[in-house]
Design a protein around this motif. Structure first.
Motif, short mmCIF file in Angstrom:
data_model
loop_
_atom_site.label_atom_id
_atom_site.label_comp_id
_atom_site.label_asym_id
_atom_site.label_seq_id
_atom_site.Cartn_x
_atom_site.Cartn_y
_atom_site.Cartn_z
N LEU A 162 0.87 -1.17 0.00
CA LEU A 162 0.00 0.00 0.00
C LEU A 162 0.90 1.22 0.00
O LEU A 162 1.87 1.28 0.75
CB LEU A 162 -0.82 -0.05 1.28
N THR A 163 0.61 2.20 -0.85
CA THR A 163 1.41 3.42 -0.79
C THR A 163 0.91 4.27 0.37
O THR A 163 -0.17 4.03 0.90
CB THR A 163 1.27 4.26 -2.08
N GLU A 164 1.68 5.28 0.72
CA GLU A 164 1.26 6.14 1.84
C GLU A 164 0.05 6.97 1.45
O GLU A 164 -0.55 7.62 2.30
CB GLU A 164 2.42 7.04 2.29
N CYS A 165 -0.33 6.95 0.16
CA CYS A 165 -1.54 7.63 -0.27
C CYS A 165 -2.73 6.68 -0.33
O CYS A 165 -3.76 7.00 -0.93
CB CYS A 165 -1.34 8.30 -1.62
N GLY A 166 -2.57 5.49 0.23
CA GLY A 166 -3.70 4.58 0.31
C GLY A 166 -4.04 3.87 -0.98
O GLY A 166 -5.19 3.52 -1.21
N GLU A 167 -3.06 3.66 -1.83
CA GLU A 167 -3.30 2.99 -3.10
C GLU A 167 -2.61 1.64 -3.09
O GLU A 167 -1.45 1.54 -2.70
CB GLU A 167 -2.71 3.87 -4.21
N GLU A 168 -3.31 0.61 -3.53
CA GLU A 168 -2.69 -0.72 -3.52
C GLU A 168 -1.72 -0.87 -4.68
O GLU A 168 -2.00 -0.42 -5.79
CB GLU A 168 -3.78 -1.80 -3.57
N LEU A 179 8.14 1.94 4.33
CA LEU A 179 7.80 2.75 5.50
C LEU A 179 7.48 1.90 6.72
O LEU A 179 7.91 2.19 7.82
CB LEU A 179 6.61 3.65 5.19
N GLY A 180 6.67 0.88 6.55
CA GLY A 180 6.30 0.06 7.70
C GLY A 180 5.61 -1.21 7.27
O GLY A 180 4.98 -1.27 6.22
N LEU A 181 5.74 -2.23 8.10
CA LEU A 181 5.08 -3.51 7.84
C LEU A 181 4.19 -3.83 9.02
O LEU A 181 4.66 -3.91 10.15
CB LEU A 181 6.13 -4.61 7.65
N HIS A 228 -1.81 -5.37 8.25
CA HIS A 228 -2.65 -5.16 7.07
C HIS A 228 -1.83 -5.10 5.79
O HIS A 228 -2.23 -5.67 4.78
CB HIS A 228 -3.45 -3.87 7.24
N ALA A 229 -0.71 -4.42 5.82
CA ALA A 229 0.02 -4.18 4.58
C ALA A 229 1.45 -3.75 4.84
O ALA A 229 1.82 -3.40 5.95
CB ALA A 229 -0.68 -3.10 3.76
N VAL A 269 3.61 -0.71 3.90
CA VAL A 269 3.38 0.65 3.41
C VAL A 269 4.67 1.18 2.80
O VAL A 269 5.75 1.03 3.38
CB VAL A 269 2.90 1.57 4.55
#
Lengths: 144, 194
Positions: free
Chosen positions: A88-94, A126-128, A131-132, A134
Motif C-alpha cells: 500500500l502506498t502512503e496515499c492509500g493505493e494498492e 515505511l512500515g510492515l 494489514h500491509a 506501506v
C-alpha cells in the motif's frame, strides 16, 4: 545475497554435534533499519514454532543455517509475514503483493523487496503491519 | 490531480497506519457543511461482528485518503468520543438522501452520493443526484442519475441542500466528462481571479 524464498525450508543445525533443531518457516523483519531480526522455525514432529534471533546464528549458508550452541530456540514473538503481504502506498493505493525479498546473509539487511508490480529498494519502505507493507509514493517506480 | 471518490464507496475502507496496521474500518463520513469538506469519519471494528467503535477519526489526523485505504500516521490519530456525540454528528453531517433545491427554490432531486477529492484536501466536490424531471428531461421511465458540482457557496438547511441555479449548466450523467468540465470551470475561475 539471499532470498526469503530460498531460506524457507532450510534445516537449522547446531555445530559440532550437527544436531538438527528444525527447519526454517519464515523470517521476521524489522523496520528502521530494514533487517531480518529473527528466524522462525518448526521443531519436531508436531512442528511447534520457535524463534532464533538472527544474532544467534553463526552462519547462514545456501544449504543450512548454523546456530551458536548457546543461542537455543526461544518462544514465538509477534510476527508480520512480509512475503505475501499487500503493498500500500502512503496515499492509500494498492500496489500488488510482496513476492520475495533479498537480504544480505552477513549483515541481515534487506536489499530489495520484489512485488507483483516491480522491485522496491529498502529506502521506499515505511512500515510492515498486520494489514500491509506501506511504501513511499515515488514517481520512477513503474516497472510493471 | 486528485481523483474524485464517492463517499458511499468509502464505507468499509480500512484505516491503516503508516506502520501497516489496520485500526478500524470506515463506517460513515461526517461533513463539515459550512467548510465544504469532510469533518470526520465514524468507525467500526475490524471483525464482522464488531459494532460501531466509540471513537472517530477527525479529518486533520488523516495522512491521505486513497482508493484502497484511509492512511493515518499512527494509532494516536483516533479520538475517543462519547456515543451520544457520535450519533449527533452522524445525523447532522449526513448528506445522503437530502433534498436538493436550487436557489430559486426549485426541487431538483435527492442526493445519492457525495463526491470528495481524494488525497489530502478532503474537499467536497460534487453530488450525484437522483434527478427530478425538472432537471433532466427525457423518458419518465428512465431513472436519471446525474452529477452536479457543488456551488462555491454550499448551503445546507436541515435535510435540504441549496445549489446555485447556474450549477444546472454543468449537469451530466457521465463522471469523466463531468470531472473535465469542472476542471475547466475551475481554470476559468482562476483566470478571472488573476
Amino acid at each position: 545475497m539471499m532470498l526469503f524464498s530460498r531460506v524457507r525450508g532450510l534445516p537449522v543445525m547446531t555445530p559440532g554435534d550437527a544436531n538438527r533443531l528444525g527447519e526454517v518457516r519464515g523470517l521476521t523483519v524489522d523496520s528502521a533499519p530494514w533487517r531480518v531480526t529473527s528466524v522462525r522455525m518448526a521443531r519436531g514432529r508436531l512442528r511447534r514454532g520457535a524463534v532464533v534471533p538472527w544474532s544467534a546464528l553463526r552462519a547462514a549458508g545456501p544449504d543450512m543455517l548454523i546456530v551458536r550452541p548457546a543461542g537455543g530456540p526461544e518462544e514465538v514473538a509477534a510476527h508480520h509475514e512480509l512475503i505475501g503481504s499487500r503493498v500500500l502506498t502512503e496515499c492509500g493505493e494498492e500496489r500488488g503483493t510482496v513476492l520475495d525479498a533479498a537480504f544480505d546473509p552477513v549483515t541481515a539487511r534487506i536489499e530489495a523487496v520484489l512485488t507483483t508490480r516491480g522491485e522496491l529498494p529498502p529506502g521506499r519502505l515505511l512500515g510492515l503491519g498486520d494489514h500491509a507493507l506501506v511504501i513511499r509514493t515515488g514517481r520512477a517506480h513503474h516497472q510493471a | 490531480m486528485n481523483g474524485l471518490t464517492g463517499v458511499r464507496s468509502l464505507t468499509t475502507l480500512p484505516v491503516v497506519t503508516l506502520g501497516g496496521d489496520a485500526l478500524a474500518h470506515v463506517r460513515d463520513t461526517v461533513f463539515d457543511t459550512s467548510a465544504g469538506r469532510i469533518a470526520s469519519f465514524t468507525l467500526t471494528g475490524r471483525t464482522l461482528l464488531s459494532g460501531p467503535l466509540p471513537r472517530d477519526l477527525p479529518w486533520p489526523a488523516v495522512h491521505c485518503l486513497g482508493p484502497h485505504a484511509v492512511m493515518v500516521r499512527d494509532a494516536g490519530a483516533l479520538c475517543d468520543l462519547p456515543p451520544s456525540r457520535a450519533h449527533r454528528d452522524a445525523v447532522r453531517g449526513r448528506l445522503l438522501g437530502a433534498q436538493v433545491l436550487t436557489d430559486d427554490g426549485e426541487a431538483v432531486g435527492t442526493v445519492l452520493d457525495v463526491l470528495v477529492e481524494s488525497g489530502t484536501s478532503g474537499r467536497l466536490a460534487a453530488f450525484r443526484l437522483a434527478a427530478n424531471r425538472e432537471l433532466v428531461h427525457g423518458s419518465r421511465h428512465r431513472r436519471h442519475r446525474v452529477y452536479v458540482p457543488r456551488g462555491e457557496a454550499l448551503r445546507v438547511t436541515g435535510r435540504a441542500l441549496v445549489i446555485p441555479s447556474h450549477a444546472r449548466t454543468y449537469v451530466t450523467d457521465d463522471l469523466p466528462a463531468f470531472v473535465a468540465r469542472v476542471g475547466e470551470r475551475h481554470a476559468r475561475g482562476r483566470e478571472v481571479a488573476s
